[in-house]
Design a protein around this motif. Structure first.
Motif, PDB file in Angstrom:
ATOM      1  N   ILE A  25      -2.929  13.681   1.898  1.00 27.77           N
ATOM      2  CA  ILE A  25      -2.374  12.526   1.191  1.00 27.77           C
ATOM      3  C   ILE A  25      -3.453  11.909   0.307  1.00 27.77           C
ATOM      4  CG2 ILE A  25      -1.353  10.227   1.441  1.00 27.77           C
ATOM      5  CD1 ILE A  25      -0.364  11.069   4.218  1.00 27.77           C
ATOM      6  N   ASP A  26      -3.129  11.648  -0.940  1.00 29.26           N
ATOM      7  CA  ASP A  26      -4.023  10.908  -1.827  1.00 29.26           C
ATOM      8  C   ASP A  26      -3.587   9.443  -1.787  1.00 29.26           C
ATOM      9  OD1 ASP A  26      -5.659   9.848  -3.739  1.00 29.26           O
ATOM     10  OD2 ASP A  26      -5.023  11.185  -5.356  1.00 29.26           O
ATOM     11  N   ALA A  27      -4.413   8.605  -1.142  1.00 31.69           N
ATOM     12  CA  ALA A  27      -4.048   7.201  -0.940  1.00 31.69           C
ATOM     13  C   ALA A  27      -4.557   6.280  -2.052  1.00 31.69           C
ATOM     14  CB  ALA A  27      -4.588   6.723   0.408  1.00 31.69           C
ATOM     15  N   LYS A  28      -5.071   6.844  -3.125  1.00 24.45           N
ATOM     16  CA  LYS A  28      -5.621   6.008  -4.199  1.00 24.45           C
ATOM     17  C   LYS A  28      -4.537   5.085  -4.758  1.00 24.45           C
ATOM     18  CE  LYS A  28      -8.274   6.204  -8.475  1.00 24.45           C
ATOM     19  NZ  LYS A  28      -8.946   7.087  -9.470  1.00 24.45           N
ATOM     20  N   GLY A  29      -4.808   3.779  -4.670  1.00 28.00           N
ATOM     21  CA  GLY A  29      -3.878   2.788  -5.192  1.00 28.00           C
ATOM     22  C   GLY A  29      -2.620   2.594  -4.381  1.00 28.00           C
ATOM     23  N   MET A  30      -2.506   3.235  -3.231  1.00 29.26           N
ATOM     24  CA  MET A  30      -1.283   3.170  -2.440  1.00 29.26           C
ATOM     25  C   MET A  30      -1.305   1.966  -1.487  1.00 29.26           C
ATOM     26  SD  MET A  30       0.335   6.055   0.172  1.00 29.26           S
ATOM     27  CE  MET A  30       0.312   7.327  -1.082  1.00 29.26           C
ATOM     28  N   HIS A  31      -0.199   1.241  -1.405  1.00 29.08           N
ATOM     29  CA  HIS A  31      -0.062   0.160  -0.438  1.00 29.08           C
ATOM     30  C   HIS A  31       0.029   0.745   0.962  1.00 29.08           C
ATOM     31  CE1 HIS A  31       1.904  -3.197   1.742  1.00 29.08           C
ATOM     32  NE2 HIS A  31       1.251  -3.955   0.869  1.00 29.08           N
ATOM     33  N   TYR A  32      -0.434  -0.030   1.944  1.00 23.75           N
ATOM     34  CA  TYR A  32      -0.484   0.526   3.299  1.00 23.75           C
ATOM     35  C   TYR A  32       0.897   0.800   3.888  1.00 23.75           C
ATOM     36  CZ  TYR A  32       0.378  -4.229   5.144  1.00 23.75           C
ATOM     37  OH  TYR A  32       0.904  -5.465   5.437  1.00 23.75           O
ATOM     38  N   THR A  33       1.929   0.106   3.457  1.00 25.75           N
ATOM     39  CA  THR A  33       3.260   0.332   4.048  1.00 25.75           C
ATOM     40  C   THR A  33       3.800   1.729   3.745  1.00 25.75           C
ATOM     41  OG1 THR A  33       3.763  -2.035   4.029  1.00 25.75           O
ATOM     42  CG2 THR A  33       5.619  -0.519   4.205  1.00 25.75           C
ATOM     43  N   PRO A  34       3.867   2.161   2.487  1.00 27.62           N
ATOM     44  CA  PRO A  34       4.320   3.535   2.240  1.00 27.62           C
ATOM     45  C   PRO A  34       3.356   4.588   2.789  1.00 27.62           C
ATOM     46  CG  PRO A  34       3.612   2.491   0.197  1.00 27.62           C
ATOM     47  CD  PRO A  34       3.680   1.419   1.217  1.00 27.62           C
TER      48      PRO A  34
END
Length: 246
Positions: free
Chosen positions: A6-15
């Protein structure tokens, strides 16, 4: 699918957490999360046989309420990793913030570097569960505050080779705190006392030391051939005894 990246760059923790849960439910056994930067609650309440690899700096309450998975962080952590964790493992290759292993009641938290204030606060035992917080570096004040069970082991490896901050074991009424080297009496909190650290203590803790060192590619020999200070409750309480850590 055995592994998910998973690339979490810029991703909110909920999704992000929703994606992790869906992956575990579908049978994924390894999840690698890249570009983590402050996302909170990663692996919160997660169950199952899965390994999580985090590249970056996770936010607060990493693996809170977790029971089972193994989470490895290649970076630092913010506050309270392992909060009320029930089982499983967290391995942090950097340092961590305040309240590490807050109210933890099972599993293991290994931190290669230092931790902040109130590490292991309210750690407790629950039936056969005996939690462990192992720290490669040192801790700030009030380590093991109100501790009710389990083990805190501090190796003091790094720039600070001894404990400096006060309040160690303040209000402790169960479990034990073991610190490499001498600990000044003035650093003990109310309700804590030092007792002799024996060869039998070293023998029972040797598997823990070896396991910690294996996780970080550290030579265990210097940690086996050294002095430790053992801190327990000053009053006679049911959980103030010695345990075998398996």
């Amino acid at each position: 699918m055995e592994k998910l990246v998973i690339d979490a760059k810029g991703m909110h923790y909920t999704p992000l957490n929703k994606q992790i849960r869906q992956a575990v439910a579908s049978g994924v056994k390894e999840i690698e999360i890249n570009n983590v930067l402050g996302q909170r609650f990663i692996a919160n309440g997660l169950r199952g046989d899965v390994k999580i690899i985090i590249n970056g700096i996770p936010g607060g309450d990493l693996c809170m309420f977790m029971n089972g998975p193994e989470c490895t962080v290649y970076g630092d952590c913010e506050h309270a990793p392992g909060n009320t964790m029930d089982g499983g493992m967290i391995v942090v290759h950097g340092s961590a913030g305040d309240a590490v292993a807050h109210s933890m009641r099972g599993g293991k938290v290994y931190v290669r570097g230092n931790i902040g204030y109130r590490g292991g606060i309210h750690m407790k035992e629950y039936e056969s569960k005996k939690p462990m917080l192992i720290i490669g570096g040192t801790s700030h004040a009030f380590l093991g505050e109100y501790m009710a069970g389990g083990l805190i082991l501090v190796f003091c490896m790094g720039e600070e080779s001894f404990m400096r901050d006060r309040g160690i074991g303040s209000g402790i009424h169960g479990g034990e705190i073991v610190i490499r080297g001498e600990v000044a009496d003035r650093l003990l909190g109310v309700g804590a006392k030092k007792v002799e650290f024996t060869e039998s203590d070293l023998t029972r803790l040797s598997p823990v030391i070896e396991d910690f060192c294996s996780r970080f590619n550290i030579d265990p020999a210097p940690l086996m051939n050294t002095n430790y200070t053992r801190i327990v409750p000053s009053s006679s309480r049911p959980f103030a005894g010695k345990y075998t850590w398996e």
